[in-house]
Structures are given as C-alpha cells and as structure tokens.
Design a protein around this motif. Structure first.
Motif, PDB file in Angstrom:
ATOM      1  N   ASP A  32       0.875  -1.211  -0.140  1.00 44.68           N
ATOM      2  CA  ASP A  32      -0.013  -0.116   0.062  1.00 44.68           C
ATOM      3  C   ASP A  32       0.873   1.216   0.157  1.00 44.68           C
ATOM      4  N   ILE A  33       1.953   1.215   0.805  1.00 48.40           N
ATOM      5  CA  ILE A  33       2.795   2.507   0.810  1.00 48.40           C
ATOM      6  C   ILE A  33       3.428   2.655  -0.573  1.00 48.40           C
ATOM      7  N   LEU A  34       4.023   1.562  -1.330  1.00 46.74           N
ATOM      8  CA  LEU A  34       4.424   2.069  -2.728  1.00 46.74           C
ATOM      9  C   LEU A  34       3.246   2.394  -3.568  1.00 46.74           C
ATOM     10  N   ASP A  35       2.230   1.528  -3.445  1.00 49.82           N
ATOM     11  CA  ASP A  35       1.217   1.963  -4.079  1.00 49.82           C
ATOM     12  C   ASP A  35       0.513   3.458  -4.003  1.00 49.82           C
ATOM     13  N   ASP A  36       0.541   3.831  -3.026  1.00 47.18           N
ATOM     14  CA  ASP A  36       0.158   5.350  -2.510  1.00 47.18           C
ATOM     15  C   ASP A  36       1.139   6.230  -2.993  1.00 47.18           C
ATOM     16  N   VAL A  37       2.266   5.774  -2.956  1.00 50.11           N
ATOM     17  CA  VAL A  37       3.556   6.941  -3.115  1.00 50.11           C
ATOM     18  C   VAL A  37       4.072   6.955  -4.644  1.00 50.11           C
ATOM     19  N   CYS A  38       4.423   6.095  -4.969  1.00 49.59           N
ATOM     20  CA  CYS A  38       5.028   6.060  -6.219  1.00 49.59           C
ATOM     21  C   CYS A  38       4.340   6.557  -7.521  1.00 49.59           C
ATOM     22  N   PRO A  39       2.985   6.436  -7.554  1.00 53.98           N
ATOM     23  CA  PRO A  39       2.540   7.065  -8.683  1.00 53.98           C
ATOM     24  C   PRO A  39       2.278   8.485  -8.504  1.00 53.98           C
ATOM     25  N   LYS A  40       2.533   8.954  -7.455  1.00 58.10           N
ATOM     26  CA  LYS A  40       2.688  10.591  -7.475  1.00 58.10           C
ATOM     27  C   LYS A  40       3.843  11.286  -7.788  1.00 58.10           C
ATOM     28  N   THR A  41       4.998  10.555  -7.983  1.00 60.75           N
ATOM     29  CA  THR A  41       6.168  10.881  -8.059  1.00 60.75           C
ATOM     30  C   THR A  41       6.426  11.078  -9.741  1.00 60.75           C
ATOM     31  N   PHE A  48       9.365   2.439  -7.783  1.00 67.70           N
ATOM     32  CA  PHE A  48       8.814   1.016  -7.376  1.00 67.70           C
ATOM     33  C   PHE A  48      10.049   0.061  -7.610  1.00 67.70           C
ATOM     34  N   HIS A  49      10.826   0.258  -8.551  1.00 63.22           N
ATOM     35  CA  HIS A  49      12.093  -0.544  -8.841  1.00 63.22           C
ATOM     36  C   HIS A  49      13.113  -0.452  -7.707  1.00 63.22           C
ATOM     37  N   VAL A  50      13.319   0.714  -7.270  1.00 62.92           N
ATOM     38  CA  VAL A  50      14.667   0.888  -6.234  1.00 62.92           C
ATOM     39  C   VAL A  50      13.994   0.491  -5.033  1.00 62.92           C
ATOM     40  N   LEU A  51      12.743   0.688  -4.478  1.00 60.54           N
ATOM     41  CA  LEU A  51      12.339   0.558  -3.385  1.00 60.54           C
ATOM     42  C   LEU A  51      11.651  -0.587  -3.034  1.00 60.54           C
ATOM     43  N   LYS A  52      11.170  -1.344  -3.943  1.00 58.20           N
ATOM     44  CA  LYS A  52      10.201  -2.474  -3.627  1.00 58.20           C
ATOM     45  C   LYS A  52      11.033  -3.682  -2.695  1.00 58.20           C
ATOM     46  N   ASN A  53      12.192  -3.766  -3.026  1.00 52.87           N
ATOM     47  CA  ASN A  53      13.068  -4.778  -2.288  1.00 52.87           C
ATOM     48  C   ASN A  53      13.738  -4.390  -1.017  1.00 52.87           C
ATOM     49  N   ILE A  62       6.976   3.797   6.548  1.00 53.41           N
ATOM     50  CA  ILE A  62       7.140   4.826   5.510  1.00 53.41           C
ATOM     51  C   ILE A  62       8.067   5.970   6.231  1.00 53.41           C
ATOM     52  N   HIS A  63       8.180   5.961   7.476  1.00 49.90           N
ATOM     53  CA  HIS A  63       9.417   6.880   8.018  1.00 49.90           C
ATOM     54  C   HIS A  63      10.782   6.553   7.573  1.00 49.90           C
ATOM     55  N   SER A  64      11.020   5.188   7.484  1.00 51.46           N
ATOM     56  CA  SER A  64      12.301   4.862   6.749  1.00 51.46           C
ATOM     57  C   SER A  64      12.394   4.891   5.356  1.00 51.46           C
ATOM     58  N   LEU A 168      10.595  12.222  -4.550  1.00 45.52           N
ATOM     59  CA  LEU A 168      10.137  11.322  -3.828  1.00 45.52           C
ATOM     60  C   LEU A 168      10.131  11.593  -2.157  1.00 45.52           C
ATOM     61  N   VAL A 169      10.935  12.248  -1.812  1.00 53.42           N
ATOM     62  CA  VAL A 169      11.146  12.611  -0.566  1.00 53.42           C
ATOM     63  C   VAL A 169       9.856  13.664  -0.363  1.00 53.42           C
ATOM     64  N   PHE A 170       9.734  14.515  -1.027  1.00 59.18           N
ATOM     65  CA  PHE A 170       8.739  15.448  -1.083  1.00 59.18           C
ATOM     66  C   PHE A 170       7.379  15.095  -0.890  1.00 59.18           C
ATOM     67  N   VAL A 171       7.008  14.206  -1.821  1.00 58.55           N
ATOM     68  CA  VAL A 171       5.744  13.203  -2.038  1.00 58.55           C
ATOM     69  C   VAL A 171       5.379  12.395  -0.730  1.00 58.55           C
ATOM     70  N   ILE A 172       6.428  11.946  -0.252  1.00 59.62           N
ATOM     71  CA  ILE A 172       6.240  11.021   1.277  1.00 59.62           C
ATOM     72  C   ILE A 172       5.884  12.087   2.194  1.00 59.62           C
ATOM     73  N   ALA A 173       6.710  12.882   2.230  1.00 57.32           N
ATOM     74  CA  ALA A 173       6.685  13.748   3.505  1.00 57.32           C
ATOM     75  C   ALA A 173       5.436  14.625   3.437  1.00 57.32           C
ATOM     76  N   TYR A 174       4.980  15.077   2.145  1.00 58.02           N
ATOM     77  CA  TYR A 174       3.799  16.072   1.975  1.00 58.02           C
ATOM     78  C   TYR A 174       2.585  14.797   2.731  1.00 58.02           C
ATOM     79  N   ASP A 175       2.498  13.623   2.180  1.00 60.47           N
ATOM     80  CA  ASP A 175       1.466  12.769   2.730  1.00 60.47           C
ATOM     81  C   ASP A 175       1.508  12.635   4.103  1.00 60.47           C
TER      82      ASP A 175
END
Length: 177
Positions: A32-41, A48-53, A62-64, A168-175
C-alpha cells in the motif's frame, strides 16, 4: 488430562493464526505504501524498482522510506556538486558555459544544504518543512538544467537522480504532514 491439553493446543493454534495474519497485514501495508506513493512521483517506475526490495519498505515503515530516499537524494546531490566543481576546475573557453556551471554549483550547494536540513527535521518528524525543503531542492536542480540547451551527459544523469529522489522525499513527507 485431555482437558488440559486442548486449551494449550488451542492457544498455540490461535497464536499461529495471529502471527500469520500479522505477516499478511505487514506485507499488504508495504504494498500500500508504494502503491500510494510511487504513482505521485515524477518517475513511478524508478520508485517501485528501487524501493520494492528494501527491507524497511517491505516492513511498511514509511518513515524509513523517507530516510532512505533522503539519503539517496543527498548522496547524488553531493556527487553532482563535486562533478560541477571538477568541470569548473578544467579550462573552459565558453564564458556562458562557465557562468552556467557556476550557477549550477551554487544551485547544488543550496540543494545540499536544504536536504541536510531535511535530515535535522526528520529527527523531529517535521514533515511539512521536509516536504517544502525537498521541493526547493528539486527546483534548485531543475534550475541548473534549465540553463543549458543540453546539459553535459554526466550532469544530466546525476541531476535526474537528484530530482527523482528529491521529488520522492517531497511526496512522502507531504503525505505524512
């Protein structure tokens, strides 16, 4: 005797079911975290590629994810700053190119300072300010690129990475704010 065994067996079964449910929820939360965050970037595929693993993302932390993305953005900002500095140390005949590289050096110095401030703010969970500073760092990088008709290839690649991870930092922190 059979009566005392049954409750222990039932308790053990209940515990196993709880552990399995927790694991399923944990994996769903990470997705859910990646599905919520990645499309907004600006580059969802990279996100998805870098963070999924990454183990922290897998745990749904999400804080990490902010910390990891911030670290990548900072590392690439430092690399870009160092590249521009090394380009300026070489003989440059075109005064416009030299001026633009000098502007880029200042832009990446500013971007690095902003991302460093994000680290300090991360410790206090001030996600509103993190989102603002990450967005400003993204704009610093873009300002460098916009000064060129075509940025040098090495600069273009590093700059793109800075922009993607600052975004990516912007999008996550904004959420999170």
């Amino acid at each position: 005797m059979a009566h005392s065994f049954f409750p222990s067996w039932l308790s053990l079964s209940f515990l196993v079911v709880l552990v399995l449910l927790f694991e399923i929820i944990r994996k769903a939360k990470a997705a859910d975290i990646l599905d919520d965050v990645c499309p907004k970037t600006i580059n969802p595929q990279l996100c998805f590629h870098v963070l999924k693993n990454d183990p922290y993302v897998y745990k749904g932390d999400i804080h990490s994810l902010v910390s990891i993305s911030l670290s990548i953005a900072q590392d690439n900002t430092t690399s870009t700053y160092n590249l521009v500095k090394s380009l300026l140390e070489q003989p440059i005949k075109d005064p416009n190119l030299k001026a633009q590289l000098t502007n880029c050096l200042n832009n990446y110095k500013d971007a690095g300072d902003k991302l460093e401030s994000c680290n300090d703010l991360f410790r206090t969970s001030d996600y509103r300010k993190i989102s603002l500073l990450a967005s400003a760092a993204l704009n610093d990088s873009r300002a460098c690129d916009q000064g060129f008709e075509e940025p040098p290839a090495q600069l273009k690649q590093l700059s793109q990475t800075v922009q993607e991870f600052s975004d990516l930092v912007f999008v996550i922190a904004y959420d999170l704010k």
